[in-house]
Design a protein around this motif. Structure first.
Motif, PDB file in Angstrom:
ATOM      1  N   ALA A   1       3.938  -5.776   3.561  1.00 25.91           N
ATOM      2  CA  ALA A   1       5.144  -6.602   3.414  1.00 25.91           C
ATOM      3  C   ALA A   1       5.854  -6.756   4.754  1.00 25.91           C
ATOM      4  CB  ALA A   1       6.070  -5.981   2.378  1.00 25.91           C
TER       5      ALA A   1
ATOM      6  N   ALA B   1       1.453  -1.118   0.688  1.00 25.59           N
ATOM      7  CA  ALA B   1       2.209  -2.310   0.274  1.00 25.59           C
ATOM      8  C   ALA B   1       3.417  -2.529   1.178  1.00 25.59           C
ATOM      9  CB  ALA B   1       2.634  -2.176  -1.175  1.00 25.59           C
TER      10      ALA B   1
ATOM     11  N   GLY C   1      -0.939   3.804  -1.838  1.00 23.23           N
ATOM     12  CA  GLY C   1      -0.847   2.389  -2.209  1.00 23.23           C
ATOM     13  C   GLY C   1       0.531   1.820  -1.941  1.00 23.23           C
ATOM     14  N   VAL C   2       1.568   2.605  -2.239  1.00 20.23           N
ATOM     15  CA  VAL C   2       2.947   2.155  -1.969  1.00 20.23           C
ATOM     16  C   VAL C   2       3.165   2.008  -0.463  1.00 20.23           C
ATOM     17  CG1 VAL C   2       5.363   2.846  -2.108  1.00 20.23           C
ATOM     18  CG2 VAL C   2       3.886   3.070  -4.102  1.00 20.23           C
TER      19      VAL C   2
END
Length: 64
Positions: A23, A19, A15-16
């Motif tokens: 971004a 993200a 998930g990180v």
């Protein structure tokens, strides 16, 4: 016997990473260009508003 990895840690780590990728993608000049915010005229911006046809083509009577 202890597990070598935790399913929760892997999901959080993925998930990180997702993200960070999103971004980077959303702040890239390519994304801005493709969404029409790159200060470059696109085909939609160059459309002639006075044309008869919805596609922006000139009227048949005004063609030479």
């Amino acid at each position: 016997m202890d597990k070598a990895y935790s399913r929760t840690r892997i999901v959080v780590l993925l998930g990180v990473i997702l993200a960070l990728i999103m971004a980077d993608h959303l702040s890239s000049p390519t994304f801005a260009f493709n969404s029409g915010q790159g200060n470059v005229e696109t085909a939609l911006m160059q459309r002639d508003e006075t044309a008869c046809a919805p596609c922006g083509a000139p009227c048949p009577s005004t063609r030479d």
